[in-house]
Design an enzyme around this catalytic site. Structure first.
Site, PDB file in Angstrom:
ATOM      1  N   THR A 169      30.007  42.779  43.092  1.00 33.00           N
ATOM      2  CA  THR A 169      30.209  43.831  44.099  1.00 33.00           C
ATOM      3  C   THR A 169      29.138  44.916  43.999  1.00 33.00           C
ATOM      4  OG1 THR A 169      32.567  43.424  44.237  1.00 33.00           O
ATOM      5  CG2 THR A 169      31.837  45.592  44.914  1.00 33.00           C
ATOM      6  N   ILE A 215      34.403  38.815  46.461  1.00 29.13           N
ATOM      7  CA  ILE A 215      32.979  39.126  46.237  1.00 29.13           C
ATOM      8  C   ILE A 215      32.793  39.333  44.740  1.00 29.13           C
ATOM      9  CG2 ILE A 215      31.016  40.649  46.709  1.00 29.13           C
ATOM     10  CD1 ILE A 215      32.312  41.484  49.317  1.00 29.13           C
ATOM     11  N   ASP A 216      32.122  38.401  44.098  1.00 30.54           N
ATOM     12  CA  ASP A 216      31.777  38.588  42.691  1.00 30.54           C
ATOM     13  C   ASP A 216      30.337  39.095  42.664  1.00 30.54           C
ATOM     14  OD1 ASP A 216      32.437  38.301  39.839  1.00 30.54           O
ATOM     15  OD2 ASP A 216      30.730  36.944  39.861  1.00 30.54           O
ATOM     16  N   GLU A 229      41.617  38.963  43.280  1.00 29.26           N
ATOM     17  CA  GLU A 229      41.226  40.192  42.601  1.00 29.26           C
ATOM     18  C   GLU A 229      41.722  41.448  43.323  1.00 29.26           C
ATOM     19  OE1 GLU A 229      37.018  40.948  41.913  1.00 29.26           O
ATOM     20  OE2 GLU A 229      37.538  42.663  40.678  1.00 29.26           O
ATOM     21  N   ASP A 245      37.972  35.343  43.775  1.00 32.87           N
ATOM     22  CA  ASP A 245      37.217  36.592  43.809  1.00 32.87           C
ATOM     23  C   ASP A 245      36.458  36.612  45.135  1.00 32.87           C
ATOM     24  OD1 ASP A 245      35.761  38.867  43.483  1.00 32.87           O
ATOM     25  OD2 ASP A 245      35.085  38.411  41.448  1.00 32.87           O
ATOM     26  N   ASP A 266      36.821  35.859  37.937  1.00 30.18           N
ATOM     27  CA  ASP A 266      35.376  35.901  37.680  1.00 30.18           C
ATOM     28  C   ASP A 266      34.854  34.545  37.192  1.00 30.18           C
ATOM     29  OD1 ASP A 266      35.154  38.733  38.140  1.00 30.18           O
ATOM     30  OD2 ASP A 266      35.932  39.095  36.122  1.00 30.18           O
TER      31      ASP A 266
HETATM   32  P1  2AM Z   1      32.949  41.946  40.379  1.00 31.07           P
HETATM   33  O1  2AM Z   1      31.608  42.123  40.928  1.00 31.07           O
HETATM   34  O2  2AM Z   1      33.833  41.064  41.168  1.00 31.07           O
HETATM   35  O3  2AM Z   1      33.619  43.263  40.057  1.00 31.07           O
HETATM   36  C1  2AM Z   1      29.603  41.647  35.627  1.00 31.07           C
HETATM   37  O4  2AM Z   1      29.645  41.932  34.250  1.00 31.07           O
HETATM   38  C2  2AM Z   1      30.811  40.831  36.009  1.00 31.07           C
HETATM   39  O5  2AM Z   1      32.002  41.531  35.633  1.00 31.07           O
HETATM   40  C3  2AM Z   1      30.938  40.594  37.497  1.00 31.07           C
HETATM   41  O6  2AM Z   1      31.302  39.262  37.668  1.00 31.07           O
HETATM   42  C4  2AM Z   1      32.022  41.557  37.930  1.00 31.07           C
HETATM   43  O7  2AM Z   1      32.801  41.136  39.012  1.00 31.07           O
HETATM   44  C5  2AM Z   1      32.895  41.573  36.719  1.00 31.07           C
HETATM   45  N1  2AM Z   1      33.766  42.752  36.670  1.00 31.07           N
HETATM   46  C6  2AM Z   1      33.547  43.969  37.182  1.00 31.07           C
HETATM   47  N2  2AM Z   1      34.592  44.806  36.932  1.00 31.07           N
HETATM   48  C7  2AM Z   1      35.482  44.067  36.233  1.00 31.07           C
HETATM   49  C8  2AM Z   1      36.755  44.343  35.652  1.00 31.07           C
HETATM   50  N3  2AM Z   1      37.345  45.530  35.728  1.00 31.07           N
HETATM   51  N4  2AM Z   1      37.384  43.346  34.985  1.00 31.07           N
HETATM   52  C9  2AM Z   1      36.801  42.122  34.860  1.00 31.07           C
HETATM   53  N5  2AM Z   1      35.619  41.786  35.394  1.00 31.07           N
HETATM   54  C10 2AM Z   1      34.963  42.761  36.074  1.00 31.07           C
HETATM   55 CA    CA Z   2      35.085  41.004  42.956  1.00 32.12          CA
END
Ligand code: 2AM
Ligand code: CA
Length: 267
Positions: free
Chosen positions: A85, A82-83, A63, A80, A207
């Site tokens: 974040t 940190i999923d 990512e 990923d 994700d």
């Molecule tokens: P993240 O924490 O790694 O950003 C929440 O709806 C989910 O969407 C989380 O798994 C989050 O992952 C993800 N997410 C956040 N921003 C995103 C983006 N721009 N595109 C795709 N997934 C995203």
């Molecule tokens: Ca992430």
């Protein structure tokens, strides 16, 4: 072989757990609701170094920085670091490290690690799904007996109507909703029977790559919201459930996709 991935993912979890002054390094990525910290990059760097040392032939699709080094590779990691974040930034202790291993065009292995609860969800294709080494199975229930988890894909504004329409259709039917902020953990929760069905209108492969294999191996059905196979190279909607509630969810999503103002919004 895959034990090595588990070790590496757990080690990355130590780095997440030991993070401090997280607030000081928060940056906006694509918008004010799409955030990143220095730890996201640090964890990804550690993962890519250790994974590629252990599997030198493999490629890496991660990512942070949208690193896509998979050209000509028959096997690669989808990562990923940190999923969840935003949860991480707010000290909610509900985030995970997600590592998927793609081989010859199919997901071969997935590991999702929740460092705060020390829970490692894993699956190898055809070999079942596990939580800390113990088999997990999805519950077989209709939507009417399902706890539904979802993500709101808020960073893709064009998906808001589809998300809210699906929610409006599901809410009178299901037992209840849950919204946690980590798609990978949501999908693993469904795999482990803590919830029953998951949807999000738009995610990126890191994700869901690892978690959807875990769900599939736990007896689940995985697809995009229109019922087509998940795409692991692109943005994609995601639907995960048991055979019964997944079929019902897809039916609802397809009906909504046919509504006049919804053209092309559920893919
Ligand atoms: P993240 O924490 O790694 O950003 C929440 O709806 C989910 O969407 C989380 O798994 C989050 O992952 C993800 N997410 C956040 N921003 C995103 C983006 N721009 N595109 C795709 N997934 C995203
Ligand atoms: Ca992430």
């Amino acid at each position: 072989m895959y034990q090595k991935i588990d070790e590496i993912v757990r080690r990355a979890g130590e780095l997440v757990r030991s993070a401090h002054n997280i607030e000081d390094s928060v940056q906006e990525k694509t918008s004010h609701c799409d955030l990143v910290t220095k730890y996201d990059s640090m964890v990804q760097e550690q993962l890519s170094k250790e994974l590629l040392e252990a599997f030198p032939e493999a490629g890496f699709y991660g990512e942070e920085g949208d690193i896509c080094n998979i050209e000509g590779k028959s096997a690669y990691f989808i990562v990923d670091p940190i999923d969840g974040t935003t949860n991480f930034i707010r000290h909610a202790r509900h985030s995970c490290i997600s590592v998927g291993f793609m081989k010859n065009g199919a997901m071969e292995y997935g590991a999702v690690y929740q460092p705060y609860t020390d829970e490692l969800f894993t699956a190898q294709r055809g070999k079942g799904a596990f939580l800390n080494g113990k088999p997990i199975h999805m519950r077989r229930v209709p939507l009417s007996e399902s706890i539904a988890m979802f993500g709101s894909a808020i960073y893709y504004r064009e998906t808001i109507p589809a998300t809210t329409r699906i929610m409006a259709q599901l809410l009178p039917i299901v037992l209840d909703f849950r919204r946690s902020g980590s798609a990978a953990l949501d999908i693993c929760y469904v795999a482990a029977g803590r919830a029953d069905v998951f949807f999000e209108a738009c995610l990126r492969p890191w994700d869901y790559a690892a978690a959807t294999l875990i769900a599939q191996e736990a007896g689940g059905v995985i697809s995009a919201l229109d019922g087509t196979p998940l795409r692991y190279y692109d943005r994609c909607s995601v639907a995960v459930g048991c055979p019964e509630n997944h079929a019902e969810l897809i039916q609802i999503a397809l009906k909504i996709a046919g509504e006049p103002n919804m053209k092309g919004r559920i893919r």
